[in-house]
Enzyme design. Structure first.
Site, PDB file in Angstrom:
ATOM      1  NE  ARG A 143      -4.381  -1.446   1.811  1.00 38.46           N
ATOM      2  CZ  ARG A 143      -5.112  -2.178   2.642  1.00 38.46           C
ATOM      3  NH1 ARG A 143      -5.017  -1.805   4.012  1.00 38.46           N
ATOM      4  NH2 ARG A 143      -6.079  -2.511   2.323  1.00 38.46           N
ATOM      5  N   GLY A 173     -13.140  -3.748   0.956  1.00 41.19           N
ATOM      6  CA  GLY A 173     -14.368  -3.388   1.088  1.00 41.19           C
ATOM      7  C   GLY A 173     -14.709  -2.203   0.196  1.00 41.19           C
ATOM      8  N   GLY A 177      -9.606  -8.266  -0.270  1.00 38.35           N
ATOM      9  CA  GLY A 177      -8.209  -8.519   0.100  1.00 38.35           C
ATOM     10  C   GLY A 177      -7.756  -9.814   0.049  1.00 38.35           C
ATOM     11  CE  LYS A 237     -20.120 -15.095   6.645  1.00 39.40           C
ATOM     12  NZ  LYS A 237     -20.633 -14.274   7.542  1.00 39.40           N
TER      13      LYS A 237
HETATM   14  P1  ADP Z   1     -11.952 -11.593  -0.511  1.00 35.34           P
HETATM   15  O1  ADP Z   1     -11.206 -10.954   0.550  1.00 35.34           O
HETATM   16  O2  ADP Z   1     -11.214 -11.597  -1.687  1.00 35.34           O
HETATM   17  O3  ADP Z   1     -13.407 -10.725  -0.909  1.00 35.34           O
HETATM   18  P2  ADP Z   1     -13.571 -13.373   1.223  1.00 35.34           P
HETATM   19  O4  ADP Z   1     -13.423 -12.659   2.333  1.00 35.34           O
HETATM   20  O5  ADP Z   1     -15.027 -13.180   0.766  1.00 35.34           O
HETATM   21  O6  ADP Z   1     -12.831 -12.800  -0.066  1.00 35.34           O
HETATM   22  O7  ADP Z   1     -13.471 -14.862   1.330  1.00 35.34           O
HETATM   23  C1  ADP Z   1     -12.237 -15.485   1.631  1.00 35.34           C
HETATM   24  C2  ADP Z   1     -12.391 -16.565   2.384  1.00 35.34           C
HETATM   25  O8  ADP Z   1     -13.277 -17.524   2.135  1.00 35.34           O
HETATM   26  C3  ADP Z   1     -11.314 -17.224   2.898  1.00 35.34           C
HETATM   27  O9  ADP Z   1     -10.685 -17.127   4.213  1.00 35.34           O
HETATM   28  C4  ADP Z   1     -11.386 -18.735   2.587  1.00 35.34           C
HETATM   29  O10 ADP Z   1     -10.779 -19.652   3.515  1.00 35.34           O
HETATM   30  C5  ADP Z   1     -12.993 -18.814   2.409  1.00 35.34           C
HETATM   31  N1  ADP Z   1     -13.508 -19.765   1.908  1.00 35.34           N
HETATM   32  C6  ADP Z   1     -13.429 -20.172   0.341  1.00 35.34           C
HETATM   33  N2  ADP Z   1     -13.765 -21.341   0.107  1.00 35.34           N
HETATM   34  C7  ADP Z   1     -14.371 -22.031   1.361  1.00 35.34           C
HETATM   35  C8  ADP Z   1     -14.933 -23.117   1.506  1.00 35.34           C
HETATM   36  N3  ADP Z   1     -15.205 -24.054   0.597  1.00 35.34           N
HETATM   37  N4  ADP Z   1     -15.373 -23.403   2.732  1.00 35.34           N
HETATM   38  C9  ADP Z   1     -15.117 -22.345   3.847  1.00 35.34           C
HETATM   39  N5  ADP Z   1     -14.558 -21.251   3.632  1.00 35.34           N
HETATM   40  C10 ADP Z   1     -14.090 -21.022   2.350  1.00 35.34           C
HETATM   41 MG    MG Z   2     -11.921 -11.132   3.015  1.00 33.30          MG
END
Ligand code: ADP
Ligand code: MG
Length: 394
Positions: free
Chosen positions: A37, A374, A351, A198
């Site tokens: 960053r 975010g 992230g 989720k």
């Molecule tokens: P980003 O930060 O890129 O927006 P998210 O925070 O939405 O991504 O999601 C990342 C998290 O989702 C990771 O910690 C990962 O372990 C979890 N994850 C991905 N696939 C699964 C799964 N099948 N079951 C449980 N957790 C999962």
């Molecule tokens: Mg995340």
């Protein structure tokens, strides 16, 4: 982009307050553990220095909850910036008031100083007008280069821009242009890949992208809820029971809009979210009762990869599995490599997704990795970000 940037104003000799996102991770000794960053803000800082502005940097770091706390001091960040910039960065021990005022008065053209953590004052997150005025008092012009904080209407991101003229820095400009172009005039085919834990975190993103993409790919934990909506049994997998109807509705909307909707056809399942636990690859409709899906399988990765390589614009948000554990990182890394190999404009937001692309060793071959977690999500949801709205129109 319809917002003014540092290029559109005269900064020579001016006091310029630059909001940067230096919310970096620190290691146990309190040193900067990842300076991505800080590096991302260098073009704007260098431009201002070269054009003889008096540069006053402001940032938050962590969540000090409105009180001075040495653990969240920006001092180590100032030291790292000094190394990267190759010039002195004067650290000021306060954010507003007498100490910064005097420091600014002594600041020469082309010199750089850094204020302490803006979140040492509770007024920052409250977007308190008096506090915004005290910040604005230090400068003639405001430059916002903190895309990662642009979704928050705080004093140093939004309030201050209502008092002195605000323009975008180069990082902010790049983020708005890359993400904005994907949403408004993407080269087609336009493929979006949404994953992560989720569905509930990404409803807005999926909803907005459904109206824009040619293909929507769902992977990661959230895919389980969609597979469930198709009538499959997901065993002990992470699943949002109260979002199954919504998942069905989203798939219906995709069909009505003529959007190709892709879900995993095979999964890496395990008895536990544990790298040591027994695991195997199964078709998506064969998840054993006591097992959980923790990654997409190789066939899914191949299918998704093909769509990514044939695309001309790709937006990716959310890992395909629990990539933090090596046995469940294969699907995520495979998608990362497909992005790197694609001739498309490739954009990564979120992230964890950005971290996954780094870990896969292909970060340099992605067109744009958003510095905003975010903020990039809210942007992809089609929302107006207050930190951007507050800047001057061209
Ligand atoms: P980003 O930060 O890129 O927006 P998210 O925070 O939405 O991504 O999601 C990342 C998290 O989702 C990771 O910690 C990962 O372990 C979890 N994850 C991905 N696939 C699964 C799964 N099948 N079951 C449980 N957790 C999962
Ligand atoms: Mg995340």
């Amino acid at each position: 982009m319809n917002k003014k940037t540092v290029r559109d104003i005269d900064v020579n000799g001016k006091r310029v307050l630059v909001r940067v996102d230096f919310n970096v991770p620190l290691d146990k000794e309190g040193n900067v553990a990842d300076d991505t960053r800080i590096r991302a803000a260098l073009p704007t800082i260098r431009y201002l220095v070269e054009n003889r502005a008096r540069v006053i940097l402001a940032s938050h770091l962590g969540r000090p909850k409105g009180a001075f706390n040495d653990r969240y001091s920006l001092k180590p960040v100032a030291r790292r910036l000094e190394e990267l910039l190759g010039r002195e960065v004067i650290m000021v021990e306060d954010v507003v008031g007498e100490i910064p005022r005097q420091a600014v008065a002594g600041l020469g053209e082309g010199q750089v100083m850094m204020l302490e953590n803006v979140r040492f004052y509770a007024e920052e997150e409250k977007n308190d007008e008096k506090f915004a005025r005290a910040l604005a008092e230090l400068a003639d012009i405001f430059v916002n280069d903190a895309f990662g904080a642009a979704h928050r209407a705080h004093a140093s991101t939004e309030g201050v821009a209502r008092i002195i003229p605000g323009v975008a820095g180069f990082l902010m400009e790049k983020e708005i242009e890359m993400l904005g172009r994907a949403l408004s005039s993407p080269d087609r085919p336009f493929v979006a890949i949404i994953g992560g834990a989720k569905v509930s975190d990404k409803i807005g993103v999926i909803g907005n992208l459904l109206g824009k993409v040619d293909t929507l790919i769902i992977g990661g934990g959230m895919a389980n809820t969609f597979l469930k909506a198709k009538g499959l049994d997901m065993g002990k997998s992470l699943l949002e029971g109260d979002k199954v109807d919504l998942a069905r509705e989203l798939m219906d909307r995709a069909a009505a809009a003529g959007v190709k909707f892709m879900l995993p056809v095979d999964l890496v399942v395990s008895r536990a979210a544990d790298p040591e636990a027994e695991r195997r690859v199964v078709p998506a409709d064969r998840v054993p009762e006591e097992w959980m899906a923790l990654d997409i399988g190789p066939e899914s990765a191949g299918m998704f990869g093909k769509a990514i390589r044939e695309a001309r614009t790709v937006v990716w948000n959310g890992p395909m599995g629990v990539f933090e554990m090596a046995p469940f990182a294969g699907g995520t890394f495979s998608v990362a490599r497909s992005l790197a190999e694609s001739g498309a404009v490739t954009i990564v937001g979120g992230g964890d997704s950005a971290a996954a692309v780094e870990k896969a060793g292909v970060a340099g071959r992605i067109s744009h990795i958003s510095t905003g977690g975010g903020a990039s999500l809210e942007f992809l949801e089609g929302r107006q970000l207050p930190g951007i709205v507050a800047l001057q129109d061209k």
